[in-house]
Each structure stands twice: as C-alpha cells, then as structure tokens.
Write an enzyme that holds these catalytic residues in place. Structure first.
Site, PDB file in Angstrom:
ATOM      1  N   ARG A  84       0.845  -1.203   0.000  1.00 16.51           N
ATOM      2  CA  ARG A  84       0.000   0.000   0.000  1.00 16.51           C
ATOM      3  C   ARG A  84       0.877   1.249   0.000  1.00 16.51           C
ATOM      4  O   ARG A  84       0.594   2.215  -0.698  1.00 16.51           O
ATOM      5  CB  ARG A  84      -0.937   0.003   1.214  1.00 16.51           C
ATOM      6  CG  ARG A  84      -2.049  -1.021   1.131  1.00 16.51           C
ATOM      7  CD  ARG A  84      -2.969  -0.941   2.334  1.00 16.51           C
ATOM      8  NE  ARG A  84      -3.786   0.275   2.311  1.00 16.51           N
ATOM      9  CZ  ARG A  84      -4.527   0.692   3.339  1.00 16.51           C
ATOM     10  NH1 ARG A  84      -4.517   0.006   4.479  1.00 16.51           N
ATOM     11  NH2 ARG A  84      -5.253   1.783   3.255  1.00 16.51           N
TER      12      ARG A  84
ATOM     13  N   CYS B 248      -1.395   6.007   9.209  1.00 18.83           N
ATOM     14  CA  CYS B 248      -1.709   4.764   8.494  1.00 18.83           C
ATOM     15  C   CYS B 248      -2.741   5.102   7.433  1.00 18.83           C
ATOM     16  O   CYS B 248      -2.586   6.065   6.707  1.00 18.83           O
ATOM     17  CB  CYS B 248      -2.205   3.706   9.480  1.00 18.83           C
ATOM     18  SG  CYS B 248      -3.580   4.272  10.529  1.00 18.83           S
TER      19      CYS B 248
END
Length: 277
Positions: free
Chosen positions: A180, A239
């Site tokens: 990611r 995050c």
C-alpha cells in the site's frame, strides 16, 4: 510508576477475578458484532470502532475514522462501565493491530492510568485455552470523571503534515504494509500511494512469527536506528485512517519511548485533499 502497556494471556487469567477489571473486545469487520456474539473472551464487552471510537462524517475532513468529540468519548466510557479506577484490558482479532490499539491510545489520551492491550489478541488467547463465552455481555454503567478536558497525547493535523513533508528535520512514518505504501495496491482508499517524504515501517514489523509483540529491547533497538536521534515531537505516525498507526505507538510505549505525534486523518484524508497521482 509506569503501567506496562501490554498484558500476556497468563497474566490476564491471574487477575480475571479482580473486581475492577474491565475486558473489551474491539474486533472490526462487517460481521464483527455477530462474530463477537458467537465467541469472545469471558466477560469481554464489545466495543464498536465506528460507533464508540470515531465520529464518521466526510473522509476529506478528518479521514475515515476521525476521533469523536472528547466529551462524547468520556460519556461512552461511563456507558461501557469504566471509571477512573478500572483496570482496562483490550483485545481485537488482529493482534492488537487494529481497533484494540486505537482504544488504548484514546484511553491514554483521556488520562486513564490502567489500560493494557492483550498480547496476541483473541487468537493467541484462545490457543492458550483462555475461557470463552458467547452472547452479549455488559458492565454496570458508571459516570466517568475525567481530570482533563481534551486529548492529552500528541497529535498533528493535515496542515502540520504538509509542512513536515517539506522539512527534512521531520520524519513521517507510514505503518501500512509495503504494497500500500508503494502504491502497488490500495484496497480501501480511493487513491494508491503515500504522503511525500514519508518512510515506511509496517506495523507488522512490531510482531514476531507468533503474532506477539517483539521484546521491548528488540523494538527499542529497531526504532532507535530508524528514528536517527530525532526528538519525538518531530516524528509523525500515520496509516490509512488513524487506527493501525496506534499499534506502532503502542509498540513504542512498550519499548520505552516518548510517544510521537499521531496524524489521525492519515492517508484517507491526505489522498482526498492533494493530487497524489
């Protein structure tokens, strides 16, 4: 005296009859409540990330899981049966890597003294034959009397992060998995990629092969090398939506560090405000 931020299954079992113990199951997912009702640790009460630990509105303004108003959270603690003397133990089904660590951070940020996350989460406790139960459980409601009136742990907001991204004195830490971070895949947010200048230290690197936290000594060594002598106030963790980043903050606390800044909006907010493609 500093309270350890991690508790092991055998330690939880030893205090399981303690009258002020409050255990919470903070698993997530589309069927989280149903899965909790099927099986959870004995006496554990379900906490919902979206309802109890976030105030969800527009992801462009605060990300997918912005913090609720402080006063609302304090009332939530009372409804859950927590008072200032409660010994709170939290777990989830992802080794504390998801909402378990977020709840821990929020309680610490609200000034609560006794709060720990169960090492290894639900799966490891079950493997150790910790007693299980089904159905719904609850604790008697209380009135939580807080000595503070706002979040007490360090945070930054999107404009702060924008400035830090242009300042080499700062370290922006992205705790998402490397796929990611690199923009190879993005299963949740609208755009793949990462905040400019952010470095990747995946939260999974906090854990060993059994899904348990690495020792404080190992974590301290790894993060000391990674931080390169920066002060905690010049370090920002994020995050996807300000939840999993708390797992790394939990690891840092366990390893004896001063907690750095949390950017709650994280990639879910940043990617909706800046052209990153």
């Amino acid at each position: 005296m500093k309270t350890n931020s991690i508790i092991n299954t055998n330690e939880l079992y030893q205090i399981s009859n303690q009258s002020n113990l409050r255990i919470f199951d903070v698993r997530t997912g589309p069927n989280a409540k149903e899965e909790y009702q099927k099986k959870h640790l004995k006496n554990a009460v379900f906490v919902d990330l979206n309802h109890h630990l976030a105030e969800i509105d527009d992801p462009k303004d605060g990300g997918r899981h912005p913090l609720p108003k402080f006063g609302y959270f304090i009332k939530t603690l009372g409804r859950l049966g927590i008072d200032k003397d409660s010994d709170v133990v939290i777990y989830d089904d992802k080794n504390g890597a998801n909402a378990g660590a977020r709840f821990w951070w929020m309680l610490k940020a609200a000034g609560h003294k006794k709060v720990r996350v169960l090492n290894g989460g639900l799966q490891f406790a079950e493997s150790q034959d910790y007693p299980l139960a089904s159905g719904d459980e609850s604790y008697p409601e209380t009135e939580y009397i807080s000595e503070v009136h706002d979040w007490q742990l360090p945070q930054v907001w999107i404009d702060d992060v924008k400035g830090a991204a242009e300042n080499p004195e700062y370290l922006i830490v992205d705790v998402r998995e490397s796929q990611r971070y690199k923009g190879i895949t993005e299963p949740i947010d609208l755009v793949a990629g990462h905040i400019p200048s952010a470095e990747n230290f995946p939260f999974s690197d906090n854990l060993d092969e059994n899904g348990l936290f690495k020792s404080p000594e190992i974590l301290n060594e790894k993060y000391t090398e990674f931080f390169k002598n920066r002060d905690s106030n010049k370090i920002i963790f994020h995050c996807g939506s300000g939840v999993t980043a708390c797992h790394s903050l939990l690891a840092l606390d366990y390893a004896g560090f001063e907690l750095p800044n949390l950017y709650v909006g994280s990639w879910s907010e940043w990617s909706r405000n800046f052209d990153v493609r």
